[in-house]
Scaffold this motif. Structure first.
Motif, short mmCIF file in Angstrom:
data_model
loop_
_atom_site.label_atom_id
_atom_site.label_comp_id
_atom_site.label_asym_id
_atom_site.label_seq_id
_atom_site.Cartn_x
_atom_site.Cartn_y
_atom_site.Cartn_z
N GLN A 210 -0.47 7.56 -10.55
CA GLN A 210 0.66 7.87 -9.93
C GLN A 210 1.63 6.93 -10.08
O GLN A 210 2.88 8.04 -9.99
N LYS A 211 2.12 6.04 -9.32
CA LYS A 211 3.31 4.97 -9.30
C LYS A 211 3.87 5.32 -11.23
O LYS A 211 4.64 5.16 -11.06
N ARG A 212 2.80 5.13 -12.09
CA ARG A 212 3.57 5.07 -13.09
C ARG A 212 3.93 6.35 -13.56
O ARG A 212 5.48 5.91 -14.51
N LYS B 149 -6.08 5.82 -9.07
CA LYS B 149 -5.62 6.57 -9.15
C LYS B 149 -3.79 6.25 -8.68
O LYS B 149 -3.53 6.87 -9.16
N ASN B 150 -3.60 4.89 -8.00
CA ASN B 150 -2.54 5.53 -7.34
C ASN B 150 -1.93 4.88 -8.68
O ASN B 150 -0.93 4.59 -8.21
N LYS C 183 0.87 -1.59 0.15
CA LYS C 183 0.11 0.32 0.35
C LYS C 183 0.96 1.08 -0.17
O LYS C 183 2.08 1.08 0.69
N PRO C 184 0.38 2.52 -0.30
CA PRO C 184 1.13 3.72 -0.50
C PRO C 184 1.12 3.62 0.92
O PRO C 184 0.85 3.60 1.84
N LYS D 2 5.74 14.78 -5.55
CA LYS D 2 5.06 15.85 -6.57
C LYS D 2 3.66 15.21 -7.17
O LYS D 2 3.15 16.24 -7.59
N VAL D 3 4.25 13.61 -7.57
CA VAL D 3 3.48 13.22 -8.57
C VAL D 3 1.85 13.39 -7.97
O VAL D 3 0.59 13.61 -8.36
#
Length: 587
Positions: A77-79, A73-74, A11-12, A49-50
Motif C-alpha cells: 500500500q505504501k509503495r 500488505k502495508n 508504524k502506519p 484511498k489506496v
C-alpha cells in the motif's frame, strides 16, 4: 485540530495516531519531519484511498506501474501510494484512479508535463540528470533496480500514449529510454564506441571467458528469502565460484536451513558498507553500484572468484540440462492448463465438493466460514454446522482471508517464475547467445526480446521464435557483410548441421510436438504447424542435422515408397543425396 504533530514513525497512522483520531491528514511536521515516502504513514488523501483498495487491486496497480508486487500488505500500500504521489508531484493529494484533473488544476498539471518534457529534451545526453527528473535521484553508479524505478516513474508521465502521441512526447520518451539503457547496460555501448585501431578483431568463441579484477569488490551477504539464513558456500560444501554463478543469475541454489531453492533475484542482499538491503539485478554483477541509501554514497562491486575453464564448461552443461528440464516442465504445465480449461465445471460444483469433503472429515475447516472440525467430532456435527452456517459477516471475512492467502501464494509464484525466466535468459547469454537455443526461453522473455527489435508479440511461442531468429540472423549477416572480419558478433547463428551435439536438446524423441516446433523454429527450419506431427518434425530436424554428411534416413524413404506413400517434399533436404537416392531407385 491537533495540538502537536504525531510521531508514528515506525508504524502506519491508525487508531492510536492523534492525527487519525482527529480525522485530519498528517503534515510535513509529523513523523519527526521525516520525508513522507520514508515512513509508514498512509494518512493522506492518496494513502487513505489506496488503503481502501483490495490487496489484489493494489498488486495489479503495482504491476501496471512496473513496480514489485512482492511484500506484506502495508509495504504494498505504501509503495503504491508513493507512486501515485510522485505522478502528481504533490504530497499525496491527487485523485487515485481518476481520469485526471479538470479546470485550472488539470491545466496546471498539463503545463507541468510539458515543462518536464522540454527539460528532458533540452538536457538530452545527460543521462543521470534526465532519470533524476523522476524525483528519484540516481547516479551512473546506481543499481539497475534503482535506475528501473526512476525510468518507470518518468516514462509514466511522458509516454506518447498518455500525451496524444505528440512529437515532443516521443522525443522525450526516446531520451528517457536511451538514458536508462546507457546507464543500465553501459558495456553494450562501450563496445560500439571503441575506436578502430586497424587490427582485426578476434573471432568470437561460442562460449567466451570473462575475467576482471576485484578492486573495490566484496563477497556481499546473501540471505534466504524464506528463513533469512545467510547463504554460505563453505557451510553448504559448495565451491567459492558458486557465488559467481548465483549473482550472475546462471544457477539457483538450495538454502541450508529450509531447503528453499532460490536465485539472485529472490534472495535478500545487503550493502557491504551500511548493511542496507538492496535489490540485485544480474546485469549489475560486473558493475560498481551504490545501494540506494541516501546516507551511503560509497560504491561497491561483486567479488569474482577464480574458476577454471573446465569447471565453466561443466557449469554450462549443467545449467543447459536444468533449463531443458524447466522448458519441458513449463510446456507440460501449459498443456495441463489447456486441458483443464476444456473441462466443464462451475464454482458451485467446487463448493459442493469441498462441503462433501468437509462432511467426510477430509477437510479440517468449513469451506464457508473456516470453522475448525475438532478431533472427536463426527459427520453429524459437520452436517449440523453446514445447516446453520449462515453468518454473512463471518463467511465474508473468511473468504477474504482465503483470497489474501491465495494472492500471497500467487505473488510468491510470480517471483519464482520471474527468477526462473531470468535464469534461463542468463544461461542463454552465458552459453553464447545461440539463436538455436531460443526455444529454452520463456514466452515473456521472447516477447521482451521481440520488443527490442520492434517486432509484434502476438502468436504462439514458435511464431515468436521464428520472428526473432529471422531478424537476428539477417542482422548478423548484414553486419558480417558490411564489417568483414572485424565484425564482433553479438549472437551465435550457427546452423543446426554445424553446431556441436551438446548444443542440441538431449533427447528430442522425448519432447512433445509443440516443443519440437520451437526447436525447429530456433534453427530456422520450415514446417507446417497445422499438419506436421511429431514424427514429421523429428525427420526434418534429423535431415537438417545430417545435411551433407551422407547419413540421411534412406531406409525410411525406401519404406515409404514400398508402402505406396508419396513422401512429402522437404526444402531442407540435401540435393546431392536426393540425386543419389533417385539413381539408386532407378537401378
Amino acid at each position: 485540530m491537533v495540538n502537536k504533530p504525531c510521531r508514528c514513525d515506525n508504524k502506519p497512522c491508525a487508531s492510536t495516531c492523534p492525527c487519525f483520531k482527529a480525522k485530519v491528514h498528517c503534515t510535513d511536521n509529523c513523523h519527526g519531519k521525516a520525508p513522507w515516502a520514508d515512513v509508514a504513514c498512509l494518512n493522506t488523501t492518496t494513502g487513505l484511498k489506496v488503503k481502501g483498495m483490495k490487496p489484489a487491486e493494489v498488486r495489479k496497480a503495482l504491476c501496471d506501474a512496473g513496480l514489485s508486487p512482492v511484500g506484506d500488505k502495508n509495504e504494498l500500500q505504501k509503495r503504491l501510494a508513493v507512486h501515485f504521489t510522485s505522478l502528481s508531484g504533490g504530497k499525496g493529494e491527487e485523485d487515485v484512479g481518476g481520469e485526471g484533473g479538470s479546470g485550472e488544476g488539470g491545466q496546471k498539471s498539463g503545463n507541468n508535463i510539458l515543462d518536464l518534457m522540454e527539460a528532458i529534451t533540452s538536457n538530452e545526453g545527460d543521462f543521470a540528470f534526465i532519470l533524476s527528473l523522476s524525483g528519484k535521484i540516481v547516479k551512473a553508479t546506481s543499481s539497475k533496480a534503482e535506475l528501473r524505478k526512476a525510468y518507470f516513474l518518468l516514462s509514466a508521465k511522458v509516454h506518447p500514449d498518455k500525451n496524444s502521441n505528440s512529437a515532443l512526447s516521443k522525443k522525450a520518451f526516446q531520451a528517457v529510454l536511451e538514458s536508462f539503457e546507457r546507464l543500465a547496460n553501459p558495456e553494450k555501448f562501450e563496445e560500439q564506441e571503441e575506436e578502430d585501431d586497424g587490427k582485426p578483431a578476434k573471432k568470437r568463441k561460442k562460449t567466451e571467458r570473462f575475467t576482471r579484477g576485484n578492486g573495490g569488490c566484496y563477497p556481499t551477504r546473501v540471505r534466504c528469502p524464506r528463513c533469512k539464513d545467510t547463504w554460505n558456500t563453505k557451510d553448504l560444501g559448495l565451491e567459492d565460484a558458486a557465488y559467481n554463478f548465483l549473482m550472475q543469475g546462471v544457477k539457483q541454489y538450495l538454502c541450508g536451513g529450509c531447503f528453499l531453492r532460490f536465485g539472485c533475484m529472490t534472495a535478500l542482499h545487503s550493502c557491504p558498507h551500511c548493511k542496507t538491503p538492496f535489490e540485485h539485478d544480474p546485469d549489475d554483477y560486473h558493475r560498481k553500484i551504490t545501494c540506494g541509501n541516501s546516507k551511503c554514497d560509497r560504491t561497491f562491486g561483486f567479488w569474482m572468484f577464480t574458476v577454471s575453464e573446465k569447471r565453466e564448461k561443466e557449469i554450462r552443461r549443467e545449467v543447459k540440462e536444468e533449463n531443458e528440464k524447466l522448458a519441458k516442465t513449463r510446456a507440460q504445465q501449459r498443456r495441463r492448463g489447456a486441458r483443464a480449461d476444456k473441462r466443464v465445471g462451475t464454482l458451485s460444483n467446487e463448493e459442493r465438493v469441498k462441503e462433501q469433503l468437509f462432511v467426510l472429515s477430509l477437510l479440517d475447516n468449513c469451506p464457508r466460514c473456516g470453522w475448525l472440525l475438532e478431533r472427536g467430532l463426527h459427520k453429524e456435527d459437520a452436517r449440523e454446522h453446514l445447516k446453520n452456517c449462515n453468518d454473512e459477516k463471518l463467511i465474508k471475512a473468511y473468504q477474504e482471508s482465503l483470497k489474501d492467502k491465495e494472492s500471497k501464494e500467487n505473488s510468491k509464484k510470480l517471483a519464482q517464475e520471474s527468477q526462473e525466466e531470468m535464469s534461463a535468459f542468463k544461461t542463454w547469454e552465458y552459453n553464447g547467445r545461440q539463436v538455436g537455443q531460443l526455444w529454452m526461453l520463456s514466452e515473456n522473455i521472447l516477447k521482451r526480446e521481440c520488443k527490442k527489435y520492434n517486432l509484434e508479440t502476438d502468436g504462439p511461442k514458435h511464431v515468436l521464435i521464428s520472428k526473432l531468429g529471422r531478424v537476428i540472423r539477417d542482422r548478423e549477416r548484414k553486419m558480417i557483410t558490411m564489417g568483414g572480419e572485424d565484425h564482433k558478433s553479438t549472437h551465435d547463428i550457427t546452423p543446426i548441421h554445424k553446431v556441436d551435439a551438446e548444443d542440441l536438446p538431449a533427447n528430442m524423441e522425448s519432447m512433445e510436438t509443440e516443443e519440437l516446433q520451437c526447436v525447429a523454429a530456433s534453427y530456422g527450419l520450415d514446417f507446417d504447424h497445422t499438419s506436421d506431427v511429431k514424427v514429421d518434425l523429428l525427420k526434418k530436424l534429423e535431415s537438417a542435422r545430417l545435411k551433407g554428411t551422407g547419413l540421411l534416413m534412406i531406409l525410411d524413404d525406401q519404406s515409404d515408397k514400398k508402402k505406396g506413400r508419396k513422401r512429402k517434399s522437404n526444402d531442407d533436404e540435401d540435393p546431392d543425396y536426393k540425386m543419389v537416392a533417385e539413381a539408386n531407385d532407378s537401378d
